[in-house]
Scaffold this motif. Structure first.
Motif, PDB file in Angstrom:
ATOM      1  N   SER A   1      55.910  48.220  26.716  1.00  0.00           N
ATOM      2  CA  SER A   1      55.996  47.188  27.715  1.00  0.00           C
ATOM      3  C   SER A   1      54.997  47.353  29.089  1.00  0.00           C
ATOM      4  O   SER A   1      55.287  49.241  29.793  1.00  0.00           O
ATOM      5  CB  SER A   1      57.040  46.553  28.520  1.00  0.00           C
ATOM      6  N   CYS A   2      54.587  47.175  29.723  1.00  0.00           N
ATOM      7  CA  CYS A   2      53.231  47.965  31.070  1.00  0.00           C
ATOM      8  C   CYS A   2      53.116  47.015  32.078  1.00  0.00           C
ATOM      9  O   CYS A   2      53.124  45.676  31.508  1.00  0.00           O
ATOM     10  CB  CYS A   2      51.870  48.239  30.147  1.00  0.00           C
ATOM     11  N   ASN A   3      53.318  47.124  33.096  1.00  0.00           N
ATOM     12  CA  ASN A   3      52.973  46.463  34.386  1.00  0.00           C
ATOM     13  C   ASN A   3      51.788  46.122  34.761  1.00  0.00           C
ATOM     14  O   ASN A   3      51.257  46.923  35.848  1.00  0.00           O
ATOM     15  CB  ASN A   3      54.595  46.929  35.723  1.00  0.00           C
ATOM     16  N   SER A   4      51.623  45.264  34.865  1.00  0.00           N
ATOM     17  CA  SER A   4      50.362  44.319  34.829  1.00  0.00           C
ATOM     18  C   SER A   4      49.978  44.812  36.393  1.00  0.00           C
ATOM     19  O   SER A   4      48.392  45.009  37.266  1.00  0.00           O
ATOM     20  CB  SER A   4      49.542  43.183  34.578  1.00  0.00           C
ATOM     21  N   TRP A   5      51.124  44.755  37.381  1.00  0.00           N
ATOM     22  CA  TRP A   5      50.500  45.140  39.240  1.00  0.00           C
ATOM     23  C   TRP A   5      51.191  46.259  39.656  1.00  0.00           C
ATOM     24  O   TRP A   5      50.890  46.766  40.907  1.00  0.00           O
ATOM     25  CB  TRP A   5      51.834  44.343  39.739  1.00  0.00           C
ATOM     26  N   SER A   6      51.037  47.515  38.559  1.00  0.00           N
ATOM     27  CA  SER A   6      51.135  48.665  38.580  1.00  0.00           C
ATOM     28  C   SER A   6      49.742  49.933  38.218  1.00  0.00           C
ATOM     29  O   SER A   6      49.977  50.790  38.412  1.00  0.00           O
ATOM     30  CB  SER A   6      52.599  49.760  37.872  1.00  0.00           C
ATOM     31  N   LYS A   7      49.091  49.428  39.654  1.00  0.00           N
ATOM     32  CA  LYS A   7      47.031  49.620  39.201  1.00  0.00           C
ATOM     33  C   LYS A   7      47.642  51.364  40.050  1.00  0.00           C
ATOM     34  O   LYS A   7      46.967  52.494  39.460  1.00  0.00           O
ATOM     35  CB  LYS A   7      46.284  49.184  39.877  1.00  0.00           C
ATOM     36  N   ASN A   8      48.361  51.656  41.399  1.00  0.00           N
ATOM     37  CA  ASN A   8      48.034  52.971  41.537  1.00  0.00           C
ATOM     38  C   ASN A   8      49.965  53.051  41.528  1.00  0.00           C
ATOM     39  O   ASN A   8      50.245  54.063  42.519  1.00  0.00           O
ATOM     40  CB  ASN A   8      47.703  52.583  43.347  1.00  0.00           C
ATOM     41  N   ALA A   9      50.881  53.152  40.306  1.00  0.00           N
ATOM     42  CA  ALA A   9      51.852  53.457  40.497  1.00  0.00           C
ATOM     43  C   ALA A   9      52.136  55.174  39.893  1.00  0.00           C
ATOM     44  O   ALA A   9      53.354  55.971  40.519  1.00  0.00           O
ATOM     45  CB  ALA A   9      52.525  53.265  39.179  1.00  0.00           C
ATOM     46  N   ASP A  10      50.306  55.828  39.810  1.00  0.00           N
ATOM     47  CA  ASP A  10      51.717  57.456  39.815  1.00  0.00           C
ATOM     48  C   ASP A  10      51.445  57.951  40.859  1.00  0.00           C
ATOM     49  O   ASP A  10      51.093  58.953  40.982  1.00  0.00           O
ATOM     50  CB  ASP A  10      50.184  57.346  38.695  1.00  0.00           C
ATOM     51  N   GLU A  11      50.868  56.750  42.214  1.00  0.00           N
ATOM     52  CA  GLU A  11      51.204  57.796  43.104  1.00  0.00           C
ATOM     53  C   GLU A  11      52.535  58.467  43.543  1.00  0.00           C
ATOM     54  O   GLU A  11      52.817  59.583  44.722  1.00  0.00           O
ATOM     55  CB  GLU A  11      50.257  57.195  44.732  1.00  0.00           C
TER      56      GLU A  11
ATOM     57  N   THR B   1      45.274  52.129  31.720  1.00  0.00           N
ATOM     58  CA  THR B   1      43.868  50.985  31.778  1.00  0.00           C
ATOM     59  C   THR B   1      43.848  50.145  30.388  1.00  0.00           C
ATOM     60  O   THR B   1      42.766  50.509  29.825  1.00  0.00           O
ATOM     61  CB  THR B   1      43.286  50.255  32.745  1.00  0.00           C
ATOM     62  N   SER B   2      43.762  48.623  30.294  1.00  0.00           N
ATOM     63  CA  SER B   2      43.812  48.296  29.257  1.00  0.00           C
ATOM     64  C   SER B   2      42.855  46.478  29.778  1.00  0.00           C
ATOM     65  O   SER B   2      44.058  45.955  29.841  1.00  0.00           O
ATOM     66  CB  SER B   2      44.401  48.244  28.296  1.00  0.00           C
ATOM     67  N   SER B   3      42.100  45.711  28.734  1.00  0.00           N
ATOM     68  CA  SER B   3      41.488  44.885  29.931  1.00  0.00           C
ATOM     69  C   SER B   3      42.040  43.530  28.434  1.00  0.00           C
ATOM     70  O   SER B   3      41.701  43.885  27.276  1.00  0.00           O
ATOM     71  CB  SER B   3      40.813  45.087  29.961  1.00  0.00           C
ATOM     72  N   GLY B   4      42.645  42.478  28.802  1.00  0.00           N
ATOM     73  CA  GLY B   4      42.187  41.700  27.374  1.00  0.00           C
ATOM     74  C   GLY B   4      42.026  39.853  28.654  1.00  0.00           C
ATOM     75  O   GLY B   4      41.593  40.262  29.639  1.00  0.00           O
ATOM     76  N   GLU B   5      42.234  38.955  27.289  1.00  0.00           N
ATOM     77  CA  GLU B   5      42.220  37.717  28.395  1.00  0.00           C
ATOM     78  C   GLU B   5      42.761  37.201  29.261  1.00  0.00           C
ATOM     79  O   GLU B   5      42.397  36.769  30.188  1.00  0.00           O
ATOM     80  CB  GLU B   5      42.414  36.832  27.215  1.00  0.00           C
ATOM     81  N   GLY B   6      44.051  38.176  30.365  1.00  0.00           N
ATOM     82  CA  GLY B   6      45.019  37.457  30.892  1.00  0.00           C
ATOM     83  C   GLY B   6      44.267  38.743  32.183  1.00  0.00           C
ATOM     84  O   GLY B   6      44.846  38.992  33.338  1.00  0.00           O
TER      85      GLY B   6
END
Length: 143
Positions: free
Chosen positions: A75-85, A39-44
């Motif tokens: 490129s990373c997908n901002s909606w894939s928080k649980n993609a490792d499942e 996870t990386s955090s930014g303005e968006g």
């Protein structure tokens, strides 16, 4: 030497070209050895990057890989928080291996490895070029 115009020539410099080159790679059995989401955090907001490590064996030699696709590396997908499942440790998977270099492998081939944002980046300029060509050709055909 005459070169034929093709869609592939137009997108040669886009990152998805490498993914398109994987279409004819050899499928082999593999197994997930580790997966996690960084996870990386930014303005968006937060952005989540899927990381998958895997092993596969060809002709008695075991190789390790961690590439999902070429475009997923940039490129990373901002909606894939649980993609490792989708890739638990020990899960049997299909790995696509470069027949010329067995150390080079991906999990997603061709356009399936190209993320939505990359498709948009490739598609919108291409549509613009087609519209520009049509406009110019119509202008000169009326002359």
């Amino acid at each position: 030497m005459v070169r034929c115009f093709s869609f592939r020539n137009v997108i040669h410099w886009f990152p998805c070209n490498a993914d398109l080159d994987t279409n004819d790679w050899t499928p082999v059995d593999g197994v997930v050895t580790n997966s996690y989401v960084s996870t990386s955090s930014g303005e968006g907001g937060d952005t989540y990057c899927l990381n998958v490590e895997y092993e596969y064996t060809i002709d008695g030699t075991t190789y390790q890989g961690d590439k999902i696709s070429y475009t997923s590396d940039i490129s990373c997908n901002s909606w894939s928080k649980n993609a490792d499942e989708d890739y638990p440790e020990g899960k049997e998977i299909t790995v696509y291996v470069n027949p010329s270099n067995h150390r080079e492998a991906v999990l997603d081939t061709g356009l399936s490895g190209v993320g939505f944002s990359t498709i948009c980046i490739c598609l919108f300029p291409l549509v613009g070029l087609v519209l520009l060509y049509y406009s110019v050709s119509q202008t000169f055909s009326k002359s």
